[in-house]
Write a protein that holds these residues in place. Structure first.
Motif, PDB file in Angstrom:
ATOM      1  N   SER A  52     148.361 105.286  23.134  1.00  0.00           N
ATOM      2  CA  SER A  52     148.679 104.091  22.350  1.00  0.00           C
ATOM      3  C   SER A  52     149.413 103.082  23.226  1.00  0.00           C
ATOM      4  N   PRO A  53     149.346 101.816  22.881  1.00  0.00           N
ATOM      5  CA  PRO A  53     150.084 100.814  23.648  1.00  0.00           C
ATOM      6  C   PRO A  53     151.585 101.119  23.707  1.00  0.00           C
ATOM      7  N   LYS A  54     152.132 101.598  22.607  1.00  0.00           N
ATOM      8  CA  LYS A  54     153.558 101.931  22.553  1.00  0.00           C
ATOM      9  C   LYS A  54     153.887 103.057  23.539  1.00  0.00           C
ATOM     10  N   MET A  55     153.070 104.094  23.584  1.00  0.00           N
ATOM     11  CA  MET A  55     153.309 105.214  24.487  1.00  0.00           C
ATOM     12  C   MET A  55     153.113 104.792  25.937  1.00  0.00           C
ATOM     13  N   LEU A  56     152.091 103.976  26.213  1.00  0.00           N
ATOM     14  CA  LEU A  56     151.867 103.507  27.579  1.00  0.00           C
ATOM     15  C   LEU A  56     153.072 102.692  28.056  1.00  0.00           C
ATOM     16  N   THR A  57     153.577 101.825  27.199  1.00  0.00           N
ATOM     17  CA  THR A  57     154.762 101.034  27.542  1.00  0.00           C
ATOM     18  C   THR A  57     155.951 101.941  27.832  1.00  0.00           C
ATOM     19  N   LYS A  58     156.170 102.932  26.986  1.00  0.00           N
ATOM     20  CA  LYS A  58     157.292 103.869  27.161  1.00  0.00           C
ATOM     21  C   LYS A  58     157.180 104.617  28.481  1.00  0.00           C
ATOM     22  N   GLN A  59     156.006 105.134  28.761  1.00  0.00           N
ATOM     23  CA  GLN A  59     155.806 105.923  29.975  1.00  0.00           C
ATOM     24  C   GLN A  59     155.947 105.053  31.224  1.00  0.00           C
ATOM     25  N   LEU A  60     155.400 103.836  31.182  1.00  0.00           N
ATOM     26  CA  LEU A  60     155.539 102.922  32.311  1.00  0.00           C
ATOM     27  C   LEU A  60     157.001 102.578  32.560  1.00  0.00           C
ATOM     28  N   ARG A  61     157.760 102.349  31.499  1.00  0.00           N
ATOM     29  CA  ARG A  61     159.191 102.039  31.656  1.00  0.00           C
ATOM     30  C   ARG A  61     159.940 103.205  32.279  1.00  0.00           C
ATOM     31  N   GLU A  62     159.616 104.425  31.860  1.00  0.00           N
ATOM     32  CA  GLU A  62     160.280 105.603  32.425  1.00  0.00           C
ATOM     33  C   GLU A  62     159.923 105.763  33.902  1.00  0.00           C
ATOM     34  N   LEU A  63     158.652 105.584  34.238  1.00  0.00           N
ATOM     35  CA  LEU A  63     158.226 105.696  35.637  1.00  0.00           C
ATOM     36  C   LEU A  63     158.857 104.591  36.488  1.00  0.00           C
ATOM     37  N   GLU A  64     158.989 103.414  35.907  1.00  0.00           N
ATOM     38  CA  GLU A  64     159.653 102.316  36.607  1.00  0.00           C
ATOM     39  C   GLU A  64     161.136 102.641  36.804  1.00  0.00           C
ATOM     40  N   GLY A  65     161.773 103.163  35.773  1.00  0.00           N
ATOM     41  CA  GLY A  65     163.176 103.540  35.846  1.00  0.00           C
ATOM     42  C   GLY A  65     163.449 104.622  36.872  1.00  0.00           C
ATOM     43  N   ASP A  66     162.486 105.518  37.061  1.00  0.00           N
ATOM     44  CA  ASP A  66     162.620 106.593  38.051  1.00  0.00           C
ATOM     45  C   ASP A  66     162.204 106.146  39.448  1.00  0.00           C
ATOM     46  N   GLY A  67     161.769 104.897  39.578  1.00  0.00           N
ATOM     47  CA  GLY A  67     161.458 104.343  40.888  1.00  0.00           C
ATOM     48  C   GLY A  67     160.078 104.665  41.416  1.00  0.00           C
ATOM     49  N   LEU A  68     159.173 105.130  40.552  1.00  0.00           N
ATOM     50  CA  LEU A  68     157.831 105.468  41.002  1.00  0.00           C
ATOM     51  C   LEU A  68     156.832 104.334  40.815  1.00  0.00           C
ATOM     52  N   VAL A  69     157.073 103.482  39.833  1.00  0.00           N
ATOM     53  CA  VAL A  69     156.140 102.405  39.505  1.00  0.00           C
ATOM     54  C   VAL A  69     156.863 101.067  39.615  1.00  0.00           C
ATOM     55  N   LEU A  70     156.166 100.102  40.180  1.00  0.00           N
ATOM     56  CA  LEU A  70     156.666  98.745  40.297  1.00  0.00           C
ATOM     57  C   LEU A  70     155.951  97.874  39.269  1.00  0.00           C
ATOM     58  N   ARG A  71     156.726  97.119  38.517  1.00  0.00           N
ATOM     59  CA  ARG A  71     156.182  96.164  37.543  1.00  0.00           C
ATOM     60  C   ARG A  71     156.391  94.775  38.111  1.00  0.00           C
ATOM     61  N   GLU A  72     155.286  94.067  38.346  1.00  0.00           N
ATOM     62  CA  GLU A  72     155.355  92.706  38.877  1.00  0.00           C
ATOM     63  C   GLU A  72     154.865  91.733  37.815  1.00  0.00           C
ATOM     64  N   ALA A  73     155.759  90.855  37.381  1.00  0.00           N
ATOM     65  CA  ALA A  73     155.413  89.825  36.402  1.00  0.00           C
ATOM     66  C   ALA A  73     155.255  88.506  37.145  1.00  0.00           C
ATOM     67  N   TYR A  74     154.135  87.844  36.908  1.00  0.00           N
ATOM     68  CA  TYR A  74     153.844  86.582  37.567  1.00  0.00           C
ATOM     69  C   TYR A  74     154.117  85.432  36.599  1.00  0.00           C
TER      70      TYR A  74
END
Length: 127
Positions: A52-74
Motif C-alpha cells: 500500500s502507499p502508506k506502507m511504502l511510505t513507512k518503509q522508505l522513511r525507516e530505510l532513510e532514517g537508518d541511512g540506507l536510502v536517500l530521498r531527493e526532492a527536486y
C-alpha cells in the motif's frame, strides 16, 4: 555476545540488528528495486505488487532514517522525488545477492521435487 543500543533498542546478536534494519516483507524488496537505479515513488509502487502507499511510505522513511536510502526532492512543479541507495545502503547488496542466490536455489530444489512427485504419481513408481 553483542549488546549495542541503537534507537533505544538493545541487540544481542548482529543478525538481530540486520533483521531489524532490513528485515520484513517489504524492506528487502525496496532495497532490491533500488540496487541499480533511482526510482520515484510511483515506480517503486508499480514494481512491488501488494504494497500500500502508506506502507511504502513507512518503509522508505525507516530505510532513510537508518541511512540506507536517500530521498531527493527536486524543487519543480509538479514536485519530483527520487529514491536511491546511499553509499552505506550499497553495502547491503552482498546480503541481498546472497538472499537472491539462496532463494533461486530453493526454487530450483522445489521445482525438482515437484517434478519428481509428478513422475511418481504418474506411473505409481518412485524414480
Amino acid at each position: 555476545m553483542v549488546n549495542e543500543a541503537q534507537n533505544n533498542k538493545h541487540y544481542h546478536c548482529p543478525v538481530e540488528v540486520t533483521l531489524d534494519v532490513i528485515g520484513g516483507k517489504w524492506k528487502p524488496l525496496i532495497l532490491w528495486q533500488l540496487r541499480a537505479e533511482k526510482l520515484r515513488f510511483s515506480g517503486l509502487k508499480r514494481s512491488m505488487q501488494g504494497i500500500s502507499p502508506k506502507m511504502l511510505t513507512k518503509q522508505l522513511r525507516e530505510l532513510e532514517g537508518d541511512g540506507l536510502v536517500l530521498r531527493e526532492a527536486y524543487p519543480e512543479i509538479p514536485s519530483r522525488v527520487e529514491y536511491s541507495l546511499t553509499e552505506f545502503g550499497k553495502t547491503v547488496l552482498p546480503v541481498l545477492d546472497a538472499l537472491f542466490e539462496w532463494g533461486n536455489g530453493y526454487l530450483e530444489r522445489e521445482y525438482i521435487l515437484d517434478k519428481n512427485e509428478e513422475v511418481k504419481t504418474a506411473d505409481g513408481i518412485s524414480h
